[in-house]
Design a protein around this motif. Structure first.
Motif, PDB file in Angstrom:
ATOM      1  N   GLY A   1       0.784  -1.224   0.000  1.00 17.28           N
ATOM      2  CA  GLY A   1       0.000   0.000   0.000  1.00 17.28           C
ATOM      3  C   GLY A   1       0.814   1.271   0.000  1.00 17.28           C
ATOM      4  N   GLU A   2       0.142   2.362  -0.370  1.00 20.50           N
ATOM      5  CA  GLU A   2       0.755   3.684  -0.415  1.00 20.50           C
ATOM      6  C   GLU A   2       0.209   4.495   0.772  1.00 20.50           C
ATOM      7  N   PRO A   3       1.053   4.724   1.772  1.00 18.87           N
ATOM      8  CA  PRO A   3       0.584   5.342   3.015  1.00 18.87           C
ATOM      9  C   PRO A   3      -0.145   6.676   2.838  1.00 18.87           C
ATOM     10  N   LEU A   4       0.300   7.502   1.882  1.00 15.13           N
ATOM     11  CA  LEU A   4      -0.335   8.823   1.767  1.00 15.13           C
ATOM     12  C   LEU A   4      -1.730   8.739   1.169  1.00 15.13           C
ATOM     13  N   LEU A   5      -2.090   7.589   0.600  1.00 18.72           N
ATOM     14  CA  LEU A   5      -3.447   7.440   0.058  1.00 18.72           C
ATOM     15  C   LEU A   5      -4.419   6.887   1.104  1.00 18.72           C
ATOM     16  N   ASN A   6      -3.914   6.606   2.298  1.00 20.02           N
ATOM     17  CA  ASN A   6      -4.790   6.171   3.403  1.00 20.02           C
ATOM     18  C   ASN A   6      -4.282   6.819   4.681  1.00 20.02           C
ATOM     19  N   PHE A   7      -3.941   8.114   4.542  1.00 20.35           N
ATOM     20  CA  PHE A   7      -3.141   8.731   5.596  1.00 20.35           C
ATOM     21  C   PHE A   7      -3.887   8.967   6.903  1.00 20.35           C
ATOM     22  N   GLU A   8      -5.164   9.353   6.774  1.00 21.62           N
ATOM     23  CA  GLU A   8      -5.905   9.694   8.000  1.00 21.62           C
ATOM     24  C   GLU A   8      -5.991   8.482   8.926  1.00 21.62           C
ATOM     25  N   ARG A   9      -6.286   7.322   8.354  1.00 22.68           N
ATOM     26  CA  ARG A   9      -6.400   6.104   9.175  1.00 22.68           C
ATOM     27  C   ARG A   9      -5.023   5.663   9.692  1.00 22.68           C
ATOM     28  N   LEU A  10      -4.022   5.783   8.819  1.00 23.15           N
ATOM     29  CA  LEU A  10      -2.666   5.420   9.256  1.00 23.15           C
ATOM     30  C   LEU A  10      -2.233   6.299  10.420  1.00 23.15           C
ATOM     31  N   ALA A  11      -2.490   7.603  10.319  1.00 23.78           N
ATOM     32  CA  ALA A  11      -2.055   8.533  11.367  1.00 23.78           C
ATOM     33  C   ALA A  11      -2.730   8.194  12.690  1.00 23.78           C
ATOM     34  N   ARG A  12      -4.012   7.798  12.627  1.00 24.70           N
ATOM     35  CA  ARG A  12      -4.711   7.428  13.868  1.00 24.70           C
ATOM     36  C   ARG A  12      -4.058   6.205  14.510  1.00 24.70           C
ATOM     37  N   ALA A  13      -3.691   5.237  13.686  1.00 21.27           N
ATOM     38  CA  ALA A  13      -3.035   4.033  14.217  1.00 21.27           C
ATOM     39  C   ALA A  13      -1.661   4.395  14.786  1.00 21.27           C
ATOM     40  N   LEU A  14      -0.913   5.236  14.047  1.00 19.00           N
ATOM     41  CA  LEU A  14       0.441   5.575  14.512  1.00 19.00           C
ATOM     42  C   LEU A  14       0.417   6.380  15.811  1.00 19.00           C
ATOM     43  N   ASP A  15      -0.653   7.152  16.031  1.00 23.74           N
ATOM     44  CA  ASP A  15      -0.771   7.872  17.304  1.00 23.74           C
ATOM     45  C   ASP A  15      -0.800   6.886  18.469  1.00 23.74           C
ATOM     46  N   VAL A  16      -1.536   5.789  18.310  1.00 23.76           N
ATOM     47  CA  VAL A  16      -1.603   4.784  19.380  1.00 23.76           C
ATOM     48  C   VAL A  16      -0.251   4.091  19.524  1.00 23.76           C
ATOM     49  N   VAL A  17       0.382   3.793  18.387  1.00 26.22           N
ATOM     50  CA  VAL A  17       1.705   3.139  18.420  1.00 26.22           C
ATOM     51  C   VAL A  17       2.694   4.031  19.169  1.00 26.22           C
ATOM     52  N   HIS A  18       2.595   5.318  18.906  1.00 26.99           N
ATOM     53  CA  HIS A  18       3.481   6.281  19.550  1.00 26.99           C
ATOM     54  C   HIS A  18       3.152   6.407  21.040  1.00 26.99           C
ATOM     55  N   ASP A  19       1.873   6.667  21.347  1.00 28.41           N
ATOM     56  CA  ASP A  19       1.496   7.005  22.730  1.00 28.41           C
ATOM     57  C   ASP A  19       1.415   5.783  23.640  1.00 28.41           C
ATOM     58  N   GLU A  20       0.898   4.673  23.129  1.00 28.94           N
ATOM     59  CA  GLU A  20       0.630   3.546  24.030  1.00 28.94           C
ATOM     60  C   GLU A  20       1.606   2.387  23.841  1.00 28.94           C
ATOM     61  N   MET A  21       2.243   2.335  22.666  1.00 27.65           N
ATOM     62  CA  MET A  21       3.209   1.258  22.455  1.00 27.65           C
ATOM     63  C   MET A  21       4.617   1.756  22.748  1.00 27.65           C
ATOM     64  N   GLY A  22       4.763   3.087  22.681  1.00 24.41           N
ATOM     65  CA  GLY A  22       6.031   3.680  23.074  1.00 24.41           C
ATOM     66  C   GLY A  22       7.095   3.741  21.988  1.00 24.41           C
ATOM     67  N   LEU A  23       6.691   3.601  20.722  1.00 23.52           N
ATOM     68  CA  LEU A  23       7.683   3.770  19.647  1.00 23.52           C
ATOM     69  C   LEU A  23       7.794   5.264  19.327  1.00 23.52           C
ATOM     70  N   GLY A  24       8.966   5.821  19.469  1.00 26.97           N
ATOM     71  CA  GLY A  24       9.166   7.250  19.237  1.00 26.97           C
ATOM     72  C   GLY A  24       9.182   7.598  17.754  1.00 26.97           C
ATOM     73  N   ALA A  25       9.131   8.913  17.485  1.00 27.89           N
ATOM     74  CA  ALA A  25       9.068   9.383  16.097  1.00 27.89           C
ATOM     75  C   ALA A  25      10.260   8.884  15.272  1.00 27.89           C
ATOM     76  N   ARG A  26      11.409   8.792  15.897  1.00 27.86           N
ATOM     77  CA  ARG A  26      12.587   8.330  15.161  1.00 27.86           C
ATOM     78  C   ARG A  26      12.553   6.846  14.875  1.00 27.86           C
ATOM     79  N   ALA A  27      11.691   6.138  15.586  1.00 25.12           N
ATOM     80  CA  ALA A  27      11.626   4.681  15.428  1.00 25.12           C
ATOM     81  C   ALA A  27      10.559   4.260  14.418  1.00 25.12           C
ATOM     82  N   ILE A  28       9.857   5.227  13.829  1.00 21.06           N
ATOM     83  CA  ILE A  28       8.813   4.887  12.851  1.00 21.06           C
ATOM     84  C   ILE A  28       9.165   5.548  11.521  1.00 21.06           C
ATOM     85  N   THR A  29       9.225   4.776  10.453  1.00 19.91           N
ATOM     86  CA  THR A  29       9.489   5.335   9.124  1.00 19.91           C
ATOM     87  C   THR A  29       8.309   5.039   8.212  1.00 19.91           C
ATOM     88  N   VAL A  30       7.846   6.069   7.524  1.00 17.36           N
ATOM     89  CA  VAL A  30       6.763   5.895   6.557  1.00 17.36           C
ATOM     90  C   VAL A  30       7.351   6.103   5.172  1.00 17.36           C
TER      91      VAL A  30
END
Ligand code: SAH
Ligand code: SF4
Length: 355
Positions: free
Chosen positions: A165-194
């Motif tokens: 898939g192409e992340p920017l074509l489903n960005f709103e849903r991806l961003a919502r998921a990544l917020d949880v990954v960031h806040d509750e799973m604890g992966l920092g911004a540097r640890a996630i690459t899109v």
């Protein structure tokens, strides 16, 4: 919770989870414990959450499933890479891949490769997902489910959104998921690459929101006509505009962009290509990630070739000699079809039903 979303823990926000737990007679702190068990520890079964009262665990098991997908296949390559094939029902039943890539340093946490869509509409002819087209967008909770199933296989140090898939074509849903990954799973911004093909207008819209991830842009060629062929949905979008949008991204977010370049043997791997690429990116902040093409188990004979190790090294050296930072990413787990998009392609061609 969006309309039509399944009543699963992963489809609920923290506040919605607390409300659902209260309806089952539990306290808000029970909801926090359950979410932490899922996101931080990868527990996918309430029965194992010993910090919750037994009666509550039984009620939760009956009333609030954690996940919505099913695991169709899980295979491990000799190098420890594990690949999951998941099925999600939703508006249309789809199959999606997630790859858990073990670090080559023993004891180090893994990298998880997740998919943002089921299939992909961009149509890159060398890519397994491109060959199948788009089945549908993934919901935020379906993207999140890949993360928690990956976490269940072992601790995660990093994550790359480089599956199907192409992340920017489903960005709103991806961003919502990544917020949880960031806040509750604890992966920092540097640890996630899109990783994206780099729609300039979309990048410019997203940059001011200061997204919490690193950006990688798939370029694949310094030549407009060749890139138009390799990335069909971007036909006519000037390469210079993509580079300008990447520069703006750096200015706005303070994070450097990586360019990805799938090296296709005797196609875009010549010394002249390296020289033109170096000229294009000279004076721009950029790191280049070279990805030697991984054979795709295509239904038809494939015109693409894996470049020789010598050609890859020549290409990399030509870039570094011209002052660019270039690294090579030899894909892991090729034996287990772990190059993204390939397990599903094999299932689809095997059953004759490209879902
Ligand atoms: N759709 C996103 C993420 C996809 S995968 C994108 O295209 O950026 C991450 C990278 O792997 C992309 O640069 C993609 O072009 C590349 N890729 C896809 N199939 C490949 C293959 N068979 N061999 C090597 N690289 C591949
Ligand atoms: Fe889609 Fe990326 Fe594959 Fe191109 S390379 S078809 S954008 S997944």
């Amino acid at each position: 919770m969006g309309t039509g979303a399944p009543l699963t823990l992963l489809a609920l926000s923290p506040a919605e989870t607390a409300a659902a737990f209260e309806r089952l007679g539990a306290r808000p702190f029970h909801a926090r414990i359950a979410r932490a068990q899922v996101f931080e520890h990868g527990l996918l079964d309430y029965a194992r959450m010993s910090a919750l009262p037994l009666s509550l665990r039984e009620r939760l098991t009956a009333e609030l499933p954690i996940l919505s997908g099913t695991e169709l296949d899980a295979r491990e390559a000799a190098d420890g890479t594990r690949k999951l094939l998941l099925r999600f029902e939703g508006t249309r039943s789809v199959e999606v891949e997630t790859v858990h890539i073990r670090s080559s340093t023993p004891g180090r946490a893994a990298t998880l490769c997740v998919s943002s869509q089921a299939g992909c509409p961009v149509g890159c002819p060398f890519c397994a997902s491109g060959l199948l087209g788009l089945a549908r967008n993934l919901e935020a909770h379906e993207i999140l489910e890949q993360y928690v199933r990956g976490r269940a296989l072992g601790p995660l140090a990093r994550s790359v959104v480089m599956g199907m898939g192409e992340p920017l074509l489903n960005f709103e849903r991806l961003a919502r998921a990544l917020d949880v990954v960031h806040d509750e799973m604890g992966l920092g911004a540097r640890a996630i690459t899109v990783s994206t093909v780099g729609f300039p207008d979309r990048l410019r819209r997203i940059a001011p929101t200061r997204p919490r991830f690193q950006l990688a842009i798939s370029l694949h060629s310094p030549d407009q006509s060749q890139r138009d062929e390799l990335v069909p949905a971007m036909r006519g979008v000037p390469i210079a505009e993509i580079v300008a949008a990447a520069d703006d991204w750096f200015e706005q977010t303070g994070r450097e962009v990586t360019y990805e370049y799938a090296l296709l043997g005797e196609c875009n791997d010549s010394p002249e290509h390296a020289e033109r690429l170096a000229r294009l990116l000279a004076r721009h902040r950029a790191t280049i990630n070279l990805i030697p093409w991984n054979p795709v188990a295509a239904p038809k004979a494939s015109p693409w070739k894996r470049p020789s190790a010598a050609a890859v090294e020549r290409f990399r050296a030509a870039l570094t000699e011209r002052g660019l930072v270039a690294t090579v990413r030899w894909s892991k787990g090729v034996q287990a079809d772990a190059a993204c998009g390939q397990l599903r392609l094999r299932h689809a061609s095997g059953s004759g039903k490209p879902d």
